[in-house]
Design a protein around this motif. Structure first.
Motif, PDB file in Angstrom:
ATOM      1  N   ARG A   1      52.594 131.440  -4.168  1.00  0.00           N
ATOM      2  CA  ARG A   1      51.259 130.860  -4.295  1.00  0.00           C
ATOM      3  C   ARG A   1      51.216 129.892  -5.488  1.00  0.00           C
ATOM      4  NH1 ARG A   1      51.294 132.615   0.051  1.00  0.00           N
ATOM      5  NH2 ARG A   1      49.951 134.239   0.966  1.00  0.00           N
ATOM      6  N   GLU A   2      50.333 128.909  -5.380  1.00  0.00           N
ATOM      7  CA  GLU A   2      50.158 127.959  -6.479  1.00  0.00           C
ATOM      8  C   GLU A   2      49.190 128.526  -7.505  1.00  0.00           C
ATOM      9  OE1 GLU A   2      50.109 123.352  -7.464  1.00  0.00           O
ATOM     10  OE2 GLU A   2      49.372 123.875  -5.469  1.00  0.00           O
ATOM     11  N   LEU A   3      49.649 128.556  -8.765  1.00  0.00           N
ATOM     12  CA  LEU A   3      48.789 129.009  -9.850  1.00  0.00           C
ATOM     13  C   LEU A   3      48.990 128.046 -11.020  1.00  0.00           C
ATOM     14  CD1 LEU A   3      48.288 132.712 -10.966  1.00  0.00           C
ATOM     15  CD2 LEU A   3      47.762 130.733 -12.372  1.00  0.00           C
ATOM     16  N   ASP A   4      48.011 127.197 -11.201  1.00  0.00           N
ATOM     17  CA  ASP A   4      48.040 126.178 -12.247  1.00  0.00           C
ATOM     18  C   ASP A   4      47.363 126.746 -13.491  1.00  0.00           C
ATOM     19  OD1 ASP A   4      47.682 123.987 -13.912  1.00  0.00           O
ATOM     20  OD2 ASP A   4      47.206 122.610 -12.286  1.00  0.00           O
ATOM     21  N   TRP A   5      48.124 126.909 -14.575  1.00  0.00           N
ATOM     22  CA  TRP A   5      47.581 127.530 -15.782  1.00  0.00           C
ATOM     23  C   TRP A   5      46.476 126.698 -16.419  1.00  0.00           C
ATOM     24  CZ3 TRP A   5      53.181 128.005 -18.034  1.00  0.00           C
ATOM     25  CH2 TRP A   5      53.916 128.894 -17.238  1.00  0.00           C
ATOM     26  N   THR A   6      46.422 125.411 -16.116  1.00  0.00           N
ATOM     27  CA  THR A   6      45.406 124.557 -16.737  1.00  0.00           C
ATOM     28  C   THR A   6      44.061 124.648 -16.027  1.00  0.00           C
ATOM     29  OG1 THR A   6      45.979 122.595 -15.413  1.00  0.00           O
ATOM     30  CG2 THR A   6      47.217 122.950 -17.454  1.00  0.00           C
ATOM     31  N   LYS A   7      43.999 125.438 -14.947  1.00  0.00           N
ATOM     32  CA  LYS A   7      42.754 125.613 -14.212  1.00  0.00           C
ATOM     33  C   LYS A   7      42.331 127.072 -14.284  1.00  0.00           C
ATOM     34  CE  LYS A   7      43.942 121.887 -10.992  1.00  0.00           C
ATOM     35  NZ  LYS A   7      44.233 121.525  -9.593  1.00  0.00           N
ATOM     36  N   ASP A   8      41.027 127.309 -14.286  1.00  0.00           N
ATOM     37  CA  ASP A   8      40.536 128.689 -14.408  1.00  0.00           C
ATOM     38  C   ASP A   8      40.137 129.283 -13.060  1.00  0.00           C
ATOM     39  OD1 ASP A   8      38.270 127.276 -13.870  1.00  0.00           O
ATOM     40  OD2 ASP A   8      37.222 127.783 -15.727  1.00  0.00           O
ATOM     41  N   HIS A   9      40.644 128.692 -11.970  1.00  0.00           N
ATOM     42  CA  HIS A   9      40.350 129.227 -10.640  1.00  0.00           C
ATOM     43  C   HIS A   9      41.607 129.161  -9.777  1.00  0.00           C
ATOM     44  CE1 HIS A   9      39.801 124.854 -10.240  1.00  0.00           C
ATOM     45  NE2 HIS A   9      40.217 125.024  -8.994  1.00  0.00           N
ATOM     46  N   LEU A  10      41.615 129.948  -8.724  1.00  0.00           N
ATOM     47  CA  LEU A  10      42.729 129.959  -7.785  1.00  0.00           C
ATOM     48  C   LEU A  10      42.498 128.925  -6.693  1.00  0.00           C
ATOM     49  CD1 LEU A  10      43.182 133.816  -7.375  1.00  0.00           C
ATOM     50  CD2 LEU A  10      44.426 132.286  -8.926  1.00  0.00           C
ATOM     51  N   ASP A  11      43.550 128.223  -6.305  1.00  0.00           N
ATOM     52  CA  ASP A  11      43.447 127.176  -5.298  1.00  0.00           C
ATOM     53  C   ASP A  11      43.203 127.797  -3.923  1.00  0.00           C
ATOM     54  OD1 ASP A  11      43.647 125.010  -3.628  1.00  0.00           O
ATOM     55  OD2 ASP A  11      45.488 124.230  -4.498  1.00  0.00           O
ATOM     56  N   ALA A  12      42.049 127.494  -3.328  1.00  0.00           N
ATOM     57  CA  ALA A  12      41.704 128.014  -2.002  1.00  0.00           C
ATOM     58  C   ALA A  12      41.707 126.908  -0.944  1.00  0.00           C
ATOM     59  CB  ALA A  12      40.340 128.684  -2.041  1.00  0.00           C
ATOM     60  N   ASP A  13      42.213 125.741  -1.289  1.00  0.00           N
ATOM     61  CA  ASP A  13      42.251 124.607  -0.362  1.00  0.00           C
ATOM     62  C   ASP A  13      43.234 124.902   0.769  1.00  0.00           C
ATOM     63  OD1 ASP A  13      42.373 122.231   0.991  1.00  0.00           O
ATOM     64  OD2 ASP A  13      42.980 121.012  -0.733  1.00  0.00           O
ATOM     65  N   THR A  14      42.745 125.033   1.974  1.00  0.00           N
ATOM     66  CA  THR A  14      43.604 125.401   3.107  1.00  0.00           C
ATOM     67  C   THR A  14      44.590 124.297   3.477  1.00  0.00           C
ATOM     68  OG1 THR A  14      41.874 124.656   4.643  1.00  0.00           O
ATOM     69  CG2 THR A  14      41.922 127.009   4.072  1.00  0.00           C
TER      70      THR A  14
ATOM     71  N   ASP B   1      56.458 124.155 -24.504  1.00  0.00           N
ATOM     72  CA  ASP B   1      55.518 123.062 -24.719  1.00  0.00           C
ATOM     73  C   ASP B   1      54.199 123.683 -25.187  1.00  0.00           C
ATOM     74  OD1 ASP B   1      54.601 120.078 -23.945  1.00  0.00           O
ATOM     75  OD2 ASP B   1      53.091 121.474 -23.200  1.00  0.00           O
ATOM     76  N   ASP B   2      53.694 123.254 -26.335  1.00  0.00           N
ATOM     77  CA  ASP B   2      52.521 123.903 -26.927  1.00  0.00           C
ATOM     78  C   ASP B   2      51.305 123.876 -26.006  1.00  0.00           C
ATOM     79  OD1 ASP B   2      54.122 124.331 -29.079  1.00  0.00           O
ATOM     80  OD2 ASP B   2      53.080 122.961 -30.435  1.00  0.00           O
ATOM     81  N   ARG B   3      51.092 122.756 -25.331  1.00  0.00           N
ATOM     82  CA  ARG B   3      49.926 122.655 -24.438  1.00  0.00           C
ATOM     83  C   ARG B   3      50.042 123.662 -23.300  1.00  0.00           C
ATOM     84  NH1 ARG B   3      48.676 120.214 -19.653  1.00  0.00           N
ATOM     85  NH2 ARG B   3      50.818 119.416 -19.492  1.00  0.00           N
ATOM     86  N   LEU B   4      51.235 123.778 -22.738  1.00  0.00           N
ATOM     87  CA  LEU B   4      51.426 124.732 -21.644  1.00  0.00           C
ATOM     88  C   LEU B   4      51.428 126.175 -22.148  1.00  0.00           C
ATOM     89  CD1 LEU B   4      54.076 122.937 -19.391  1.00  0.00           C
ATOM     90  CD2 LEU B   4      51.611 123.177 -19.022  1.00  0.00           C
ATOM     91  N   THR B   5      51.905 126.384 -23.367  1.00  0.00           N
ATOM     92  CA  THR B   5      51.843 127.732 -23.942  1.00  0.00           C
ATOM     93  C   THR B   5      50.392 128.182 -24.077  1.00  0.00           C
ATOM     94  OG1 THR B   5      53.932 127.502 -25.144  1.00  0.00           O
ATOM     95  CG2 THR B   5      52.370 129.138 -25.983  1.00  0.00           C
ATOM     96  N   ASP B   6      49.530 127.284 -24.531  1.00  0.00           N
ATOM     97  CA  ASP B   6      48.109 127.615 -24.645  1.00  0.00           C
ATOM     98  C   ASP B   6      47.507 127.925 -23.282  1.00  0.00           C
ATOM     99  OD1 ASP B   6      48.233 127.207 -27.360  1.00  0.00           O
ATOM    100  OD2 ASP B   6      47.425 125.162 -27.279  1.00  0.00           O
TER     101      ASP B   6
ATOM    102  N   PRO C   1      59.622 124.876 -33.294  1.00  0.00           N
ATOM    103  CA  PRO C   1      58.167 124.684 -33.248  1.00  0.00           C
ATOM    104  C   PRO C   1      57.494 125.396 -32.081  1.00  0.00           C
ATOM    105  CG  PRO C   1      59.269 122.617 -33.759  1.00  0.00           C
ATOM    106  CD  PRO C   1      60.344 123.588 -33.385  1.00  0.00           C
ATOM    107  N   ALA C   2      58.115 125.376 -30.912  1.00  0.00           N
ATOM    108  CA  ALA C   2      57.509 126.020 -29.747  1.00  0.00           C
ATOM    109  C   ALA C   2      57.412 127.529 -29.958  1.00  0.00           C
ATOM    110  CB  ALA C   2      58.311 125.711 -28.490  1.00  0.00           C
ATOM    111  N   HIS C   3      58.434 128.109 -30.572  1.00  0.00           N
ATOM    112  CA  HIS C   3      58.434 129.547 -30.841  1.00  0.00           C
ATOM    113  C   HIS C   3      57.412 129.887 -31.924  1.00  0.00           C
ATOM    114  CE1 HIS C   3      60.062 133.412 -32.442  1.00  0.00           C
ATOM    115  NE2 HIS C   3      60.298 133.636 -31.159  1.00  0.00           N
TER     116      HIS C   3
END
Length: 224
Positions: free
Chosen positions: A89-102, A130-135, A173-175
């Motif tokens: 399943r697609e789970l994009d960490w930058t979004k706060d919802h699950l993709d329900a697009d059929t 990557d700091d942005r993705l870690t957040d 830095p990432a650690h």
């Protein structure tokens, strides 16, 4: 040569091998459990987990190329996993919802959402670079753990060292950014964070350096 962020999910990184060794060493723990992998990439850890006979696995990542290759790898290794269902399943960490697009082949179904509430274990490997993705990852992890009430996450990572010209010293830095998040999480009610030892048996071929780390994050709600 550096790998573009959008392509990191198309190759196996060494921390995923450390995580696989840990999963094998603790196989009985995952039997009959519902498990979620974040940043599944090639699907290696989910394929191995499926051989340990959990009830359900969600292998998640983002990007059509990554998810398509992940699904292909899982399908090609179905002879190792028996009757265990692995849902890519697609789970994009930058979004706060699950993709329900059929229109998205990897969207979340109603049944998935129900099963997601039963996740007991969350695993991830090599997601700290990557700091942005870690957040974004940390926010996603916290949200998922809190909504399930009682969850345990195992995160494997490689502490990547760099020589900085500005400071003329070796740093990671990432650690360092990851450790700041860990310190913040320790102050959250219900959370326990600790680095685990890596002395368990090694089944995969790689060099287990001191820069390879395994972390455990546990959450238990006050009413759970």
């Amino acid at each position: 040569m550096a790998t573009e962020i959008g392509q990191v999910g198309l190759q196996v990184w060494v921390a995923s091998l450390l995580l696989c060794d840990f999963l094998l060493a603790n196989a009985s723990r995952f039997s009959e459990e519902c498990i979620l992998e974040l940043g599944g990439g090639t699907g290696l850890c989910s394929i191995l987990l499926a051989s340990l006979k959990p009830s359900t696995i969600f292998c998640t990542d983002t990007g059509l190329d990554v998810l398509t290759q992940c699904q292909k790898n899982i399908s090609n290794n179905s002879h190792l996993t028996g009757q265990v269902t692995t849902r890519v399943r697609e789970l994009d960490w930058t979004k706060d919802h699950l993709d329900a697009d059929t229109h998205n082949a990897f969207h979340w179904r109603d049944e998935d959402r129900s099963l997601l509430q039963r996740v007991r274990y969350i695993v991830a490997a090599d997601v700290i670079y990557d700091d942005r993705l870690t957040d974004a990852f940390s926010k996603t992890l916290l949200r998922l753990m809190r909504q399930n009430g009682r969850t345990c996450a195992f995160i494997a990572l490689e502490k990547r060292l760099n020589f900085t010209l500005d400071e003329l010293r070796v740093r990671s830095p990432a650690h360092e950014h990851f450790l700041l998040w860990v310190d913040t999480l320790k102050r959250e009610d219900g959370f326990d964070c600790r680095q685990l030892g890596t002395g368990f048996p090694q089944c995969f071929e790689y060099t287990r350096t001191k820069e390879l780390e395994l972390w455990q994050f546990s959450y238990s709600s006050s009413d759970g």
